[in-house]
Design an enzyme around this catalytic site. Structure first.
Site, PDB file in Angstrom:
ATOM      1  N   HIS A   8       0.821  -1.212   0.000  1.00 22.26           N
ATOM      2  CA  HIS A   8       0.000   0.000   0.000  1.00 22.26           C
ATOM      3  C   HIS A   8       0.854   1.260   0.000  1.00 22.26           C
ATOM      4  O   HIS A   8       2.065   1.228   0.255  1.00 22.26           O
ATOM      5  CB  HIS A   8      -0.895   0.001   1.241  1.00 22.26           C
ATOM      6  CG  HIS A   8      -0.092  -0.048   2.520  1.00 22.26           C
ATOM      7  ND1 HIS A   8       0.513   1.059   3.065  1.00 22.26           N
ATOM      8  CD2 HIS A   8       0.236  -1.094   3.315  1.00 22.26           C
ATOM      9  CE1 HIS A   8       1.167   0.712   4.156  1.00 22.26           C
ATOM     10  NE2 HIS A   8       1.024  -0.594   4.327  1.00 22.26           N
ATOM     11  N   GLU A  82      -2.375  -7.221   6.965  1.00 24.34           N
ATOM     12  CA  GLU A  82      -1.032  -7.309   7.539  1.00 24.34           C
ATOM     13  C   GLU A  82      -0.975  -8.358   8.653  1.00 24.34           C
ATOM     14  O   GLU A  82      -1.993  -8.672   9.287  1.00 24.34           O
ATOM     15  CB  GLU A  82      -0.615  -5.941   8.088  1.00 24.34           C
ATOM     16  CG  GLU A  82       0.813  -5.872   8.628  1.00 24.34           C
ATOM     17  CD  GLU A  82       1.884  -6.222   7.599  1.00 24.34           C
ATOM     18  OE1 GLU A  82       1.956  -7.408   7.220  1.00 24.34           O
ATOM     19  OE2 GLU A  82       2.652  -5.319   7.210  1.00 24.34           O
TER      20      GLU A  82
END
Length: 218
Positions: A8, A82
């Site tokens: 990201h 994550e």
């Protein structure tokens, strides 16, 4: 299948280098927004047929310009979020706790999946959820799929699943924001990393000359 794993864009907690893994997480900085806006051009040569993002806000914001440019829906999946920091959440990454987090994750990639991050998940749980999204993408029939995910998750999964990426390579080759790892293969036949942050990955796992990595801080 061609699998493009994209970290990201930059977040405020990236700037402060904190272990920030909880859902929904922060949005993007101004630089992160520019990085996301640059993705359609950076991936212009890729015939992306399906686009996935994690349940964290930052991946969906990163995916949005690419989705708009390609006319794709963003498929949001929890499995590619994550690695959970658990009790280490929001502690400094440049600390003994941050080192413990990454050391545990890379131990999973080396095969010791029973280890658990304090208050978080173990390697079996992480790899199972990430594998499930990759398997879904492969089953979709798309030739090229992009997954907008997270730095530790991408590096750990790639080291665990790509036959030409070992733990020392993944541990010493961080991904900048919007950096990519491109692989080819399948869940049944296995995976080979083609490029890592814009450079060719050779059979030995060492980087070779190729293109430049996408701009962005570590």
């Amino acid at each position: 299948m061609r699998l493009i794993l994209v970290r990201h864009g930059e977040t405020p907690t990236n700037v402060d280098y904190l272990l920030d893994t909880a859902v929904p997480g922060p949005g993007l900085t101004e630089l992160g927004e520019r990085q996301a806006a640059a993705l359609p051009r950076a991936l212009a040569d890729e015939d992306i047929e399906a686009l996935y993002a994690s349940t964290l806000v930052r991946t969906q914001l990163t995916a949005a310009p690419l989705a708009a440019a390609r006319g794709l829906d963003v498929r949001v999946r929890d499995g590619i979020r994550e690695i959970s920091a658990g009790d280490l959440e929001l502690l400094p990454g440049h600390s003994a706790d941050g080192e413990r987090y990454m050391r545990t994750a890379f131990a999973w990639a080396a095969g010791d999946t029973r280890l658990r991050i304090p208050g978080g998940e173990n390697g079996t749980e992480f790899l199972a959820r990430y594998d499930a999204v990759v398997a879904e993408a492969a089953a979709s029939g798309a030739g090229t799929v992009a997954l907008i995910s997270h730095g530790a998750a991408i590096r750990t999964w790639s080291a665990a699943r790509a036959h030409n990426v070992d733990v020392p390579f993944a541990a010493t080759h961080r991904l900048a924001n919007t950096g990519t790892v491109i692989l080819e293969g399948s869940p049944t036949d296995g995976w080979k990393a083609l490029t890592w942050a814009g450079t060719t990955v050779t059979p030995s796992g060492e980087p070779g000359p190729a293109g430049e990595p996408l701009d962005g801080p570590e």
